[in-house]
Design a protein around this motif. Structure first.
Motif, mmCIF file in Angstrom:
data_model
loop_
_atom_site.group_PDB
_atom_site.id
_atom_site.type_symbol
_atom_site.label_atom_id
_atom_site.label_comp_id
_atom_site.label_asym_id
_atom_site.label_seq_id
_atom_site.Cartn_x
_atom_site.Cartn_y
_atom_site.Cartn_z
ATOM 1 N N GLY A 193 39.586 -11.765 -29.073
ATOM 2 C CA GLY A 193 41.036 -11.820 -29.231
ATOM 3 C C GLY A 193 41.731 -12.707 -28.216
ATOM 4 N N VAL A 194 40.982 -13.236 -27.249
ATOM 5 C CA VAL A 194 41.557 -14.148 -26.257
ATOM 6 C C VAL A 194 41.395 -15.568 -26.783
ATOM 7 C CG1 VAL A 194 41.384 -15.057 -23.907
ATOM 8 C CG2 VAL A 194 41.075 -12.604 -24.329
ATOM 9 N N GLU A 195 42.518 -16.241 -26.996
ATOM 10 C CA GLU A 195 42.493 -17.614 -27.496
ATOM 11 C C GLU A 195 42.315 -18.613 -26.350
ATOM 12 O OE1 GLU A 195 46.156 -17.681 -29.685
ATOM 13 O OE2 GLU A 195 45.267 -16.626 -31.374
ATOM 14 N N SER A 196 42.902 -18.318 -25.191
ATOM 15 C CA SER A 196 42.726 -19.151 -24.002
ATOM 16 C C SER A 196 43.058 -18.311 -22.775
ATOM 17 C CB SER A 196 43.618 -20.394 -24.049
ATOM 18 O OG SER A 196 44.974 -20.030 -23.947
ATOM 19 N N ALA A 197 42.494 -18.727 -21.643
ATOM 20 C CA ALA A 197 42.760 -18.033 -20.381
ATOM 21 C C ALA A 197 42.586 -19.008 -19.233
ATOM 22 C CB ALA A 197 41.808 -16.847 -20.210
ATOM 23 N N SER A 198 43.444 -18.866 -18.233
ATOM 24 C CA SER A 198 43.379 -19.709 -17.053
ATOM 25 C C SER A 198 43.785 -18.868 -15.848
ATOM 26 C CB SER A 198 44.317 -20.893 -17.212
ATOM 27 O OG SER A 198 44.338 -21.675 -16.036
ATOM 28 N N LEU A 199 42.953 -18.864 -14.815
ATOM 29 C CA LEU A 199 43.252 -18.106 -13.600
ATOM 30 C C LEU A 199 43.290 -19.074 -12.429
ATOM 31 C CD1 LEU A 199 43.675 -15.584 -11.913
ATOM 32 C CD2 LEU A 199 41.221 -15.156 -12.033
ATOM 33 N N SER A 200 44.431 -19.139 -11.778
ATOM 34 C CA SER A 200 44.606 -20.003 -10.608
ATOM 35 C C SER A 200 44.394 -19.180 -9.339
ATOM 36 C CB SER A 200 46.011 -20.601 -10.598
ATOM 37 O OG SER A 200 46.280 -21.194 -9.344
ATOM 38 N N PHE A 201 43.427 -19.583 -8.535
ATOM 39 C CA PHE A 201 43.205 -18.910 -7.263
ATOM 40 C C PHE A 201 44.403 -19.102 -6.341
ATOM 41 C CE2 PHE A 201 41.556 -19.159 -2.844
ATOM 42 C CZ PHE A 201 41.270 -17.822 -2.687
ATOM 43 N N MET A 202 45.004 -20.270 -6.364
ATOM 44 C CA MET A 202 46.143 -20.560 -5.478
ATOM 45 C C MET A 202 47.347 -19.657 -5.759
ATOM 46 S SD MET A 202 45.102 -22.759 -3.353
ATOM 47 C CE MET A 202 46.609 -23.303 -2.600
#
Length: 74
Positions: A28-37
């Protein structure tokens, strides 16, 4: 549907990359982005699976980074 989560307490960029990779695999996740900053996880998810995906993402984050605090911003 766009969901943004604050993951306070990430210890390194490697942990952030692992969390992002695992969240992308969730059904169900189409896209994901995790920024460490910024320590923000931004996801595009299917609206009918929001609750299921958010719980799975929380469990994934805690498995990789147990000390991180998972706060849904929107």
């Amino acid at each position: 549907m766009k969901k943004i989560v604050k993951l306070e307490g990430l210890c390194c960029a490697n942990c952030a990359a692992k969390i992002e990779e695992e969240v992308k695999k969730l059904n169900g996740v189409e896209s994901a982005s995790l920024s460490f900053m910024t320590q923000r996880l931004t996801m595009e998810v299917l609206e009918e699976k929001v609750d299921e995906i958010m719980e799975a993402a929380r469990k994934t984050a805690y498995k990789i980074e147990p000390e991180a605090e998972f706060k849904v911003l929107r």
